[in-house]
Structure formats: structure tokens, C-alpha cells
Design an enzyme around this catalytic site. Structure first.
Site, PDB file in Angstrom:
ATOM      1  CB  VAL A 165       0.995   5.425   3.852  1.00  0.00           C
ATOM      2  CG1 VAL A 165       1.773   6.001   4.882  1.00  0.00           C
ATOM      3  CG2 VAL A 165       0.266   6.474   3.149  1.00  0.00           C
ATOM      4  CB  CYS A 166       2.718   0.426   3.962  1.00  0.00           C
ATOM      5  SG  CYS A 166       1.084   0.345   4.991  1.00  0.00           S
ATOM      6  CB  SER A 167       5.230   1.231  -0.482  1.00  0.00           C
ATOM      7  OG  SER A 167       4.643  -0.276  -0.691  1.00  0.00           O
TER       8      SER A 167
ATOM      9  CB  SER B 122      -1.057  -0.028   1.430  1.00  0.00           C
ATOM     10  OG  SER B 122      -0.284   0.025   2.338  1.00  0.00           O
TER      11      SER B 122
END
Length: 152
Positions: free
Chosen positions: A44-46, A42
Site C-alpha cells: 500500500v505504501c508503494s 510494502s
């Protein structure tokens, strides 16, 4: 529900290291930063997990290990880590039991919220931050490293 000043809930989860990781195995040896995040791949997680991975040497110098935790499988974690160059261990909390123990499970969405917990070598939660929205990312690795420095 705040865990600040309390013993961190212990757990054992499968990891991208190929063997399960037990939180209490770090007691007396390392501080632990638990980074709960919603989903591999995803947006932001990336950004978040590669940033923590990029500071791994700084965390290691501070006797601290960073562990990423979410509900994705070890296989998904491995593919994501390979694509994004993530070197921190990623743990598979498939049924969100650990996220629930830390008060960050979003059961209605089947994911965990975005949160950071700093656990000292004695196993006590010294810092916690839960983002208001899963798309928020306000506590950066540098902020956590500043917190770790106060534990010495």
C-alpha cells in the site's frame, strides 16, 4: 488523541535530501502535509507515496510541501525512492518518537500507522486522518489538495 486546532509537535529528522528537516522551518512560508506510513517497499505504501510524489507540482502551486515519515532508515528510503520514483522528502523516524508525538505509533508492531496531517503556515494542525488499519488508504492526494485550498 486529536491534534486538530493545536500547534503541530515540532521535530527534526534525517531526510533523503541529505540534511535534517525541521518542521518549524516551514512556519510562515509553507503549509506542510505529513504522511505517516508503515514501511518502505510494502504494497500500500508503494502506491501511496508515489501518488503524493506525482502531485508534487500541485502541492507546490498551493505553497505546500509533502513529507513522508516512517521508521525506516534514510538508506532504505533512498533505495525505495529510487525504485519507485518518489521525489517527496522521506524522513527517518527510527525510534518512532515523532509518530508517538502525533499519536500514530504502533509500538507493539514497531511501525507507525497510516495517517495524514495538514499543518498550516502558522504551524497549526488543520486536518488529520488516521486510517483504522495500516492496509487502508482512503485519503488521497486530491482530498488533501482540496483541504489545502481552504487554507488560502
Amino acid at each position: 488523541m486529536s491534534l486538530l486546532g493545536q500547534s503541530a509537535p515540532d521535530f527534526t529528522l534525517p531526510s533523503t535530501l541529505g540534511e535534517p528537516i525541521t518542521l518549524s522551518s516551514y512556519r510562515g512560508q509553507k503549509h506542510v502535509v505529513l504522511v505517516f506510513y508503515p514501511l518502505d517497499f510494502s504494497p500500500v505504501c508503494s502506491m501511496q507515496l508515489p501518488e503524493y510524489s506525482g502531485r508534487q507540482d500541485d502541492f507546490a502551486d498551493a505553497d505546500t510541501v509533502v513529507l513522508g515519515v516512517n521508521r525506516d532508515s534514510v538508506y532504505t528510503h533512498q533505495a525505495w525512492a529510487a525504485e519507485y520514483g518518489i521525489d517527496v522528502p522521506l524522513l527517518a523516524d527510527l525510534n518512532l518518537a515523532v509518530a508517538r508525538a502525533y499519536g500514530v505509533a504502533l509500538d507493539e508492531r514497531g511501525i507507525s500507522g497510516r495517517a495524514v496531517f495538514l499543518i498550516d503556515k502558522g504551524g497549526v494542525v488543520q486536518f488529520e486522518h488516521v486510517e483504522e488499519k495500516t492496509g487502508d488508504y482512503t485519503v488521497r492526494p486530491a482530498d488533501v489538495l482540496d483541504r489545502v485550498a481552504t487554507l488560502r
